[in-house]
Design a protein around this motif. Sequence first.
Motif, short mmCIF file in Angstrom:
data_model
loop_
_atom_site.label_atom_id
_atom_site.label_comp_id
_atom_site.label_asym_id
_atom_site.label_seq_id
_atom_site.Cartn_x
_atom_site.Cartn_y
_atom_site.Cartn_z
N TYR A 88 0.83 -1.20 0.00
CA TYR A 88 0.00 0.00 0.00
C TYR A 88 0.87 1.26 0.00
O TYR A 88 0.65 2.18 -0.78
CB TYR A 88 -0.94 -0.01 1.22
N LYS A 103 1.00 4.03 -2.87
CA LYS A 103 0.64 5.41 -2.52
C LYS A 103 1.76 6.38 -2.89
O LYS A 103 1.51 7.46 -3.43
CB LYS A 103 0.33 5.51 -1.03
N ILE A 148 -5.91 1.02 -4.79
CA ILE A 148 -5.49 1.56 -3.49
C ILE A 148 -6.66 1.62 -2.52
O ILE A 148 -6.48 1.41 -1.32
CB ILE A 148 -4.74 2.90 -3.63
#
Length: 87
Positions: free
Chosen positions: A36, A40, A66
């Motif tokens: 993640y 990001k 996401i």
Amino acid sequence: MATYKKMELKDTVSLMCSDDYKERFKAEYAQVAVRYEKLKAMLDRWDEGKLNFQPTCPRGIYNFQIRAMADYIASLEARAAIEGIEL
């Protein structure tokens, strides 16, 4: 999720191979948290116009991914709280 920011996927191998389901759970959480954070960071660079490559997928696919990852992390955190697993 902050605990796992400095981890790399390779750091989860011993947890993933444990006979203890709580340790495997921690590895699962750490792995998705690491992925993640990397996605990001890529999306942040994209927004800033600082990517060093041209993504082949439309931005909407990455946004969907996401969001799904964030939901998955939230569900793991809820399970951890219920099952008494310290992340």
